[in-house]
Design an enzyme around this catalytic site. Sequence first.
Site, PDB file in Angstrom:
ATOM      1  N   GLY A 145      35.747   9.992 -38.150  1.00  0.00           N
ATOM      2  CA  GLY A 145      37.145   9.318 -38.371  1.00  0.00           C
ATOM      3  C   GLY A 145      37.486   7.871 -38.043  1.00  0.00           C
ATOM      4  CG  ASP A 165      43.971  15.594 -31.244  1.00  0.00           C
ATOM      5  OD1 ASP A 165      43.959  15.506 -30.020  1.00  0.00           O
ATOM      6  OD2 ASP A 165      44.268  16.768 -31.816  1.00  0.00           O
TER       7      ASP A 165
HETATM    8  N1  SAM Z   1      43.986  17.090 -34.447  1.00  0.00           N
HETATM    9  C1  SAM Z   1      43.563  18.697 -34.558  1.00  0.00           C
HETATM   10  C2  SAM Z   1      44.979  19.566 -34.072  1.00  0.00           C
HETATM   11  O1  SAM Z   1      45.952  18.688 -33.711  1.00  0.00           O
HETATM   12  O2  SAM Z   1      45.359  20.304 -34.627  1.00  0.00           O
HETATM   13  C3  SAM Z   1      42.675  18.964 -33.113  1.00  0.00           C
HETATM   14  C4  SAM Z   1      41.611  18.202 -33.151  1.00  0.00           C
HETATM   15  S1  SAM Z   1      40.510  18.514 -31.899  1.00  0.00           S
HETATM   16  C5  SAM Z   1      41.145  17.970 -30.530  1.00  0.00           C
HETATM   17  C6  SAM Z   1      39.171  17.228 -32.071  1.00  0.00           C
HETATM   18  C7  SAM Z   1      38.201  17.516 -33.402  1.00  0.00           C
HETATM   19  O3  SAM Z   1      37.675  16.104 -33.866  1.00  0.00           O
HETATM   20  C8  SAM Z   1      37.274  18.527 -33.138  1.00  0.00           C
HETATM   21  O4  SAM Z   1      37.331  19.489 -34.177  1.00  0.00           O
HETATM   22  C9  SAM Z   1      35.935  17.969 -33.334  1.00  0.00           C
HETATM   23  O5  SAM Z   1      34.932  18.444 -33.910  1.00  0.00           O
HETATM   24  C10 SAM Z   1      36.185  16.771 -34.104  1.00  0.00           C
HETATM   25  N2  SAM Z   1      35.626  15.260 -33.873  1.00  0.00           N
HETATM   26  C11 SAM Z   1      34.822  14.928 -32.768  1.00  0.00           C
HETATM   27  N3  SAM Z   1      34.328  13.436 -32.960  1.00  0.00           N
HETATM   28  C12 SAM Z   1      34.827  13.312 -34.383  1.00  0.00           C
HETATM   29  C13 SAM Z   1      34.687  12.036 -34.926  1.00  0.00           C
HETATM   30  N4  SAM Z   1      34.017  11.108 -34.430  1.00  0.00           N
HETATM   31  N5  SAM Z   1      35.287  11.864 -36.306  1.00  0.00           N
HETATM   32  C14 SAM Z   1      35.963  13.094 -36.713  1.00  0.00           C
HETATM   33  N6  SAM Z   1      35.812  14.292 -36.229  1.00  0.00           N
HETATM   34  C15 SAM Z   1      35.450  14.240 -34.871  1.00  0.00           C
END
Ligand code: SAM
Length: 281
Positions: A145, A165
């Site tokens: 992301g 996030d």
């Molecule tokens: N935003 C969501 C919500 O509020 O419902 C929760 C997201 S959770 C805290 C973080 C997510 O980021 C995880 O599902 C993880 O697999 C994903 N993730 C980790 N590194 C990432 C990256 N570089 N790009 C995209 N997703 C990533």
Amino acid sequence: MLGYRHAYHAGNHADVLKHVVLVQLLDYMASRGKPFWYIDTHCGAGAYRLDDGPAARHGEYREGIGRLWDCADLPPALARYVELVRQLNPDDDLRRYPGSAWLAASIVVPESRLWLYELHPADFATLETRFAGDRDRVRVYQEDGFAALRGLLPPAPRRALVLMDPSYEVADDYARVTEALGDSLRRFATGTYALWYPMLRRREADRLPRQLAALDARAWLHARLTVRRRPMDDGGLYGSGMYVINPPYTLPGILDAALPALARRLAQDDSPGFTLDFEIP
Ligand code: SAM
């Protein structure tokens, strides 16, 4: 390294703070009546079961949304948030919890677009299935992301809300969020950016607020909620923060009314607290 699964934490105190603020940002953008882009750089699965699987086993939601679910007399921002969670639970039984993408998809005005990024294969698959019938409006990618954000700014409609996030499972995430915010401001200075971060006994987490304050943001708001005393050892998440760049001018007043009630209701010991700082010229 992708060990983190948001399902374990869905609906906990950190999600409550994040989603209360996010809903206010979405409502404000939608109230202008014009389409905008919602960009979720770390999206998770979009929604979560609370009555089965990791959330049911660990039960973090019971000390989060569970404490607000049946409350009367909540301040307006908390009542609005609970109302949205209720839309996902029409039987009045708290069984499911909305993720950021579900909340955004429920609020954005027609012709808005959602750009959702999630790296974890299982959560990505769930997310893709969830929005399969909504392809014109919602784009879902299994990509980094942070990197993808660069290619999206400035957004075509010149209006965007970005939620950052990360899971902070790698120390690198702390540096990447400030880099990504700085870069995004250079590409699109008038966007609204919301960053969630954990409060933990960890050097990178302690330093982050100072690094955010050093960003070249003209208008910002910083809300922090602590649900218990800072632990002496590395004893886990004791609170979290939301840093918003270019917040609506209405947000400080709304959170000023909501944060005391959140601290009181989500307290895990006798030392809950909150801070609210902002500069909105
Ligand atoms: N935003 C969501 C919500 O509020 O419902 C929760 C997201 S959770 C805290 C973080 C997510 O980021 C995880 O599902 C993880 O697999 C994903 N993730 C980790 N590194 C990432 C990256 N570089 N790009 C995209 N997703 C990533």
